[in-house]
Design an enzyme around this catalytic site. Structure first.
Site, mmCIF file in Angstrom:
data_model
loop_
_atom_site.group_PDB
_atom_site.id
_atom_site.type_symbol
_atom_site.label_atom_id
_atom_site.label_comp_id
_atom_site.label_asym_id
_atom_site.label_seq_id
_atom_site.Cartn_x
_atom_site.Cartn_y
_atom_site.Cartn_z
ATOM 1 N N TYR A 55 0.831 -1.203 0.000
ATOM 2 C CA TYR A 55 0.000 0.000 0.000
ATOM 3 C C TYR A 55 0.867 1.257 0.000
ATOM 4 O O TYR A 55 1.529 1.570 0.991
ATOM 5 C CB TYR A 55 -0.939 0.002 1.200
ATOM 6 C CG TYR A 55 -1.852 -1.197 1.295
ATOM 7 C CD1 TYR A 55 -2.135 -1.988 0.185
ATOM 8 C CD2 TYR A 55 -2.430 -1.553 2.514
ATOM 9 C CE1 TYR A 55 -2.974 -3.083 0.281
ATOM 10 C CE2 TYR A 55 -3.268 -2.651 2.614
ATOM 11 C CZ TYR A 55 -3.533 -3.412 1.502
ATOM 12 O OH TYR A 55 -4.355 -4.503 1.604
ATOM 13 N N HIS A 126 0.468 -11.911 1.156
ATOM 14 C CA HIS A 126 -0.532 -11.095 0.472
ATOM 15 C C HIS A 126 -1.144 -11.809 -0.733
ATOM 16 O O HIS A 126 -2.349 -11.717 -0.991
ATOM 17 C CB HIS A 126 0.114 -9.789 0.033
ATOM 18 C CG HIS A 126 -0.834 -8.659 -0.144
ATOM 19 N ND1 HIS A 126 -0.459 -7.340 -0.095
ATOM 20 C CD2 HIS A 126 -2.169 -8.631 -0.376
ATOM 21 C CE1 HIS A 126 -1.492 -6.558 -0.284
ATOM 22 N NE2 HIS A 126 -2.556 -7.321 -0.473
ATOM 23 N N SER A 205 -12.944 -5.489 1.476
ATOM 24 C CA SER A 205 -13.932 -4.911 0.546
ATOM 25 C C SER A 205 -15.348 -5.412 0.837
ATOM 26 O O SER A 205 -16.091 -5.774 -0.089
ATOM 27 C CB SER A 205 -13.553 -5.208 -0.913
ATOM 28 O OG SER A 205 -12.348 -4.570 -1.253
ATOM 29 N N PRO A 206 -15.768 -5.433 2.109
ATOM 30 C CA PRO A 206 -17.124 -5.909 2.420
ATOM 31 C C PRO A 206 -18.212 -4.965 1.925
ATOM 32 O O PRO A 206 -19.384 -5.347 1.890
ATOM 33 C CB PRO A 206 -17.114 -5.995 3.954
ATOM 34 C CG PRO A 206 -16.130 -4.947 4.373
ATOM 35 C CD PRO A 206 -15.054 -4.980 3.324
ATOM 36 N N LEU A 212 -21.921 -0.938 -2.301
ATOM 37 C CA LEU A 212 -22.999 -1.275 -1.371
ATOM 38 C C LEU A 212 -23.367 -0.144 -0.413
ATOM 39 O O LEU A 212 -24.342 -0.253 0.328
ATOM 40 C CB LEU A 212 -22.639 -2.533 -0.584
ATOM 41 C CG LEU A 212 -22.676 -3.830 -1.400
ATOM 42 C CD1 LEU A 212 -22.025 -4.977 -0.642
ATOM 43 C CD2 LEU A 212 -24.106 -4.189 -1.788
#
Length: 335
Positions: A55, A126, A205-206, A212
Site C-alpha cells: 500500500y 498477500h 472490501s465488504p 454497497l
C-alpha cells in the site's frame, strides 16, 4: 456480541482496512486527515488495523507506524508481505508478487522499521506466488514466528486446498479474502475450511468498493490511478445494471433501521462467528457509520433476503479482469 476472535486476539468485529489512506482509489487524503481518521478509529474502539507493504509502496505502513505506534498496546496490528513495489531500470516502482523466503524475511524487516514496532501481530502472505511452493513461503513465515518478529500467520486470497497445505506446515491464524454480497467466492469452500480448521476469516472490501453504500452513482469520473477503472463490474454498462439492484437493498436497510452500508457489513458478520470485516474509508463520518454496524442485528429472514437481492445470480461482470484473475488463488464459480 461485540467481539470476535482472531487466534489469540480479541477484536471488535469491524476493523479498519488502511489501504485507501495511501493507495488504490485515486488521490489519498492529506497526512493530517489520515492521521485524524486513524486516531478517531482508535477512540471509537477499533482495535484491528490492517496494512501492507504494497500500500503506497511502504507509505501506508509508515503512516500507521507514525500515528499509532504510541498506542501499540491497544490494537491488533496486521500487515502483509509477498506483494511489494519493486523499482525497475527506469526507477519506477511496480507491483511484484514474490513469495520467496528471502524476500519475505527482508520485507518483514522493512515493515518492522516502518511500523515502529518490535513485532507484527498478524502477518499475511498477500498473494500466493505460484512459482514458489506454498510450503516454502509459509515455512519462512514460521521462521519469523520462532524469531519473535511476528505472532501469527495469515494468508490472503487463497483456496481451501492451499490453506490446508499451509496449515500442515504451521497453524494459520487467519484468511483474508474479498467477501461481500456481490463477491461470494468464499462460500465455495474457504469459509467452511476456515470453520473446520479454527481459522478466522477476515473480509476485505465488504462494501464492494463503495457500491454497497449506495453513494457511488457515477463511475465515469474515477481518478486515473483508481483501481476500479480496470474492474469489469465498474464499466458503465455493468455498473448501470448493478445500480438497479440497490433499490430493494436500500428498502431492506430502511426496514431494518440502518444504512445500506451497515446492512452490508452486518450481512457479512452474520455468516459466522469466525468472520470479521475490515472496511476502508477516508471519511470520519463513514468510519463511525461502519463501526456502528457491529450492533445491527439481522434476523435469519433478513439475512436471506439481503442475499437474494444481490448475489452471483444477478451481479453484472466478473470481479477481476482476465490478467488480474491469473494472480488469484481463490476458487471461482463457473462462468
Amino acid at each position: 456480541m461485540l467481539e470476535r476472535h482472531i487466534g489469540p486476539f480479541q477484536v471488535h468485529p469491524v476493523g479498519l482496512g488502511c489501504m485507501n489512506l495511501s493507495h488504490a482509489y485515486g488521490v489519498p487524503p492529506s497526512a493530517a486527515d489520515a492521521e485524524a481518521l486513524l486516531l478517531r478509529a482508535l477512540d471509537l474502539g477499533v482495535n484491528f488495523f490492517d496494512t501492507a507493504a504494497l500500500y503506497g509502496f511502504g507509505a501506508n505502513e509508515e503512516l500507521v507506524g507514525r500515528v499509532l505506534a504510541p498506542h501499540r498496546s491497544r490494537f491488533l496490528l496486521a500487515s502483509k508481505c509477498g506483494m511489494t513495489g519493486v523499482a525497475g531500470e527506469d526507477g519506477v516502482k511496480r507491483r511484484v508478487i514474490d513469495g520467496r523466503p528471502a524476500t519475505i524475511r527482508a520485507t518483514c524487516e522493512e515493515a518492522l522499521k516502518r511500523l515502529r514496532t518490535d513485532v507484527i501481530d498478524l502477518y499475511y502472505l498477500h498473494r500466493r506466488d505460484f512459482s514458489v511452493p506454498i510450503e516454502d513461503s509459509v515455512g519462512a513465515l514460521a521462521d519469523l514466528v520462532r524469531a519473535g518478529k511476528i505472532r501469527a500467520i495469515g494468508l490472503s486470497e487463497v483456496s481451501a486446498d492451499t490453506l490446508r497445505r499451509a496449515h500442515a506446515v504451521h497453524p494459520i491464524t487467519a484468511i483474508q479474502t474479498e467477501y461481500s454480497l456481490w463477491t461470494r467466492n468464499p462460500e465455495i469452500a474457504v469459509l467452511d475450511a476456515c470453520r473446520e480448521l479454527g481459522v478466522a476469516f477476515v473480509a476485505f472490501s465488504p462494501l464492494a468498493r463503495s457500491y454497497l453504500t449506495g453513494t457511488l452513482r457515477d463511475v465515469s469520473g474515477f481518478d486515473a490511478k483508481d483501481i476500479r477503472r480496470a474492474m469489469p463490474r465498474f464499466t458503465p454498462s455493468n455498473y448501470a445494471a448493478n445500480l438497479a439492484l440497490l433499490e430493494g437493498f436500500t428498502a431492506l436497510a430502511a426496514e431494518v433501521g440502518c444504512s445500506p452500508a451497515q446492512l452490508a457489513l452486518a450481512w457479512v458478520l452474520a455468516q459466522g462467528e469466525h468472520v470479521s470485516v475490515i472496511p476502508g474509508t477516508t471519511s470520519v463520518a463513514h468510519l463511525e457509520e461502519n463501526h456502528a454496524a457491529a450492533a445491527v442485528q439481522l434476523t435469519p429472514e433478513q439475512v436471506a433476503r439481503a442475499g437474494a437481492l444481490i448475489g452471483r445470480h444477478n451481479v453484472a461482470g466478473p470481479r477481476y479482469n482476465a490478467a488480474t484473475q491469473t494472480e488469484i488463488d481463490t476458487e471461482e464459480f463457473p462462468a
